[in-house]
Design an enzyme around this catalytic site. Sequence first.
Site, PDB file in Angstrom:
ATOM      1  N   CYS A 176       0.901  -1.309   0.047  1.00 21.23           N
ATOM      2  CA  CYS A 176      -0.115   0.033  -0.057  1.00 21.23           C
ATOM      3  C   CYS A 176       0.742   1.288   0.048  1.00 21.23           C
ATOM      4  O   CYS A 176       1.498   1.581  -1.041  1.00 21.23           O
ATOM      5  CB  CYS A 176      -0.997   0.022   1.122  1.00 21.23           C
ATOM      6  SG  CYS A 176      -2.498   0.857   0.791  1.00 21.23           S
TER       7      CYS A 176
ATOM      8  N   HIS B  85      -3.394  -5.116   1.470  1.00 21.78           N
ATOM      9  CA  HIS B  85      -2.717  -5.344   2.790  1.00 21.78           C
ATOM     10  C   HIS B  85      -2.542  -6.839   3.308  1.00 21.78           C
ATOM     11  O   HIS B  85      -3.406  -7.406   3.852  1.00 21.78           O
ATOM     12  CB  HIS B  85      -3.293  -4.569   4.305  1.00 21.78           C
ATOM     13  CG  HIS B  85      -3.241  -3.257   4.032  1.00 21.78           C
ATOM     14  ND1 HIS B  85      -2.017  -2.546   4.829  1.00 21.78           N
ATOM     15  CD2 HIS B  85      -3.620  -2.217   3.540  1.00 21.78           C
ATOM     16  CE1 HIS B  85      -2.207  -1.176   4.547  1.00 21.78           C
ATOM     17  NE2 HIS B  85      -3.134  -0.945   3.856  1.00 21.78           N
TER      18      HIS B  85
ATOM     19  N   GLU C 220      -1.063  -8.422   5.329  1.00 17.54           N
ATOM     20  CA  GLU C 220      -0.549  -8.365   6.782  1.00 17.54           C
ATOM     21  C   GLU C 220      -1.771  -8.414   7.655  1.00 17.54           C
ATOM     22  O   GLU C 220      -2.051  -8.668   8.596  1.00 17.54           O
ATOM     23  CB  GLU C 220       0.536  -7.422   7.237  1.00 17.54           C
ATOM     24  CG  GLU C 220      -0.092  -6.101   7.355  1.00 17.54           C
ATOM     25  CD  GLU C 220      -0.377  -5.311   6.283  1.00 17.54           C
ATOM     26  OE1 GLU C 220      -0.216  -6.060   5.330  1.00 17.54           O
ATOM     27  OE2 GLU C 220      -0.517  -4.209   6.312  1.00 17.54           O
TER      28      GLU C 220
HETATM   29  N1  GLN Z   1      -3.534   6.371   1.234  1.00 15.78           N
HETATM   30  C1  GLN Z   1      -2.191   6.173   1.719  1.00 15.78           C
HETATM   31  C2  GLN Z   1      -1.128   7.013   1.299  1.00 15.78           C
HETATM   32  O1  GLN Z   1      -1.260   7.642   0.310  1.00 15.78           O
HETATM   33  C3  GLN Z   1      -2.066   4.665   1.762  1.00 15.78           C
HETATM   34  C4  GLN Z   1      -2.851   4.077   2.283  1.00 15.78           C
HETATM   35  C5  GLN Z   1      -2.379   2.507   3.094  1.00 15.78           C
HETATM   36  O2  GLN Z   1      -1.159   2.303   3.119  1.00 15.78           O
HETATM   37  N2  GLN Z   1      -3.367   1.769   3.632  1.00 15.78           N
HETATM   38  O3  GLN Z   1       0.046   6.782   1.547  1.00 15.78           O
END
Ligand code: GLN
Length: 191
Positions: free
Chosen positions: A78, A172, A174
């Site tokens: 992410c 994610h 995890e």
């Molecule tokens: N929206 C977050 C970002 O731009 C990422 C979201 C996440 O890691 N769950 O960094």
Amino acid sequence: MQVGVLALQGAFREHREAFDALGVSTTEVRTPDDLGGVDALIIPGGESTTILKLLETSALAAPLKERLNDAMPTFGTCAGLILLARVVVDGRADQVPLNAIDLTVRRNAYGTQLASFEVPLTIEGMDGAPFPGVFIRAPVVEAVGEHVEVLAEHSGRPVLVRQGRIWASTFHPELSGDLRVHERFLDEVMR
Ligand code: GLN
């Protein structure tokens, strides 16, 4: 192999718990010395702009770039994927990514309504039930370079990719309660 988990901000504890459950001990990485002691690194989800800022203030940015150039096995989830990207769309004006994986990513691209959701994912080479894909204010990968292998897609967009020993996901693993993605990453990078 000593696996490090970048522990500046975000969901680093959950990654450590996933490796613990696989019987693999991990180290929290907060300083250049910590980074020097690990053979592989997980960059967790969280807030990419915050993590980037903390990488600079903790003097980790430069040594991390060096390790990435040396093909240290790395998995960004992410916000971690956003950090590893070549191009970030809708980032902050001063958000310069690490350019370790040849892809273009748009931050927060699912909008507010669909900000968080779970979908079953089919992952290339993974037998058994679909993998529970947990997406939280997830980014969307808009383009990948020719050396990037797409291991899973959702709605026609890559959600799990790798370029050599650098892996990245917009979801994610995890937080899914399913250890197969962590297990696969370990298996492949330890070969
Ligand atoms: N929206 C977050 C970002 O731009 C990422 C979201 C996440 O890691 N769950 O960094």
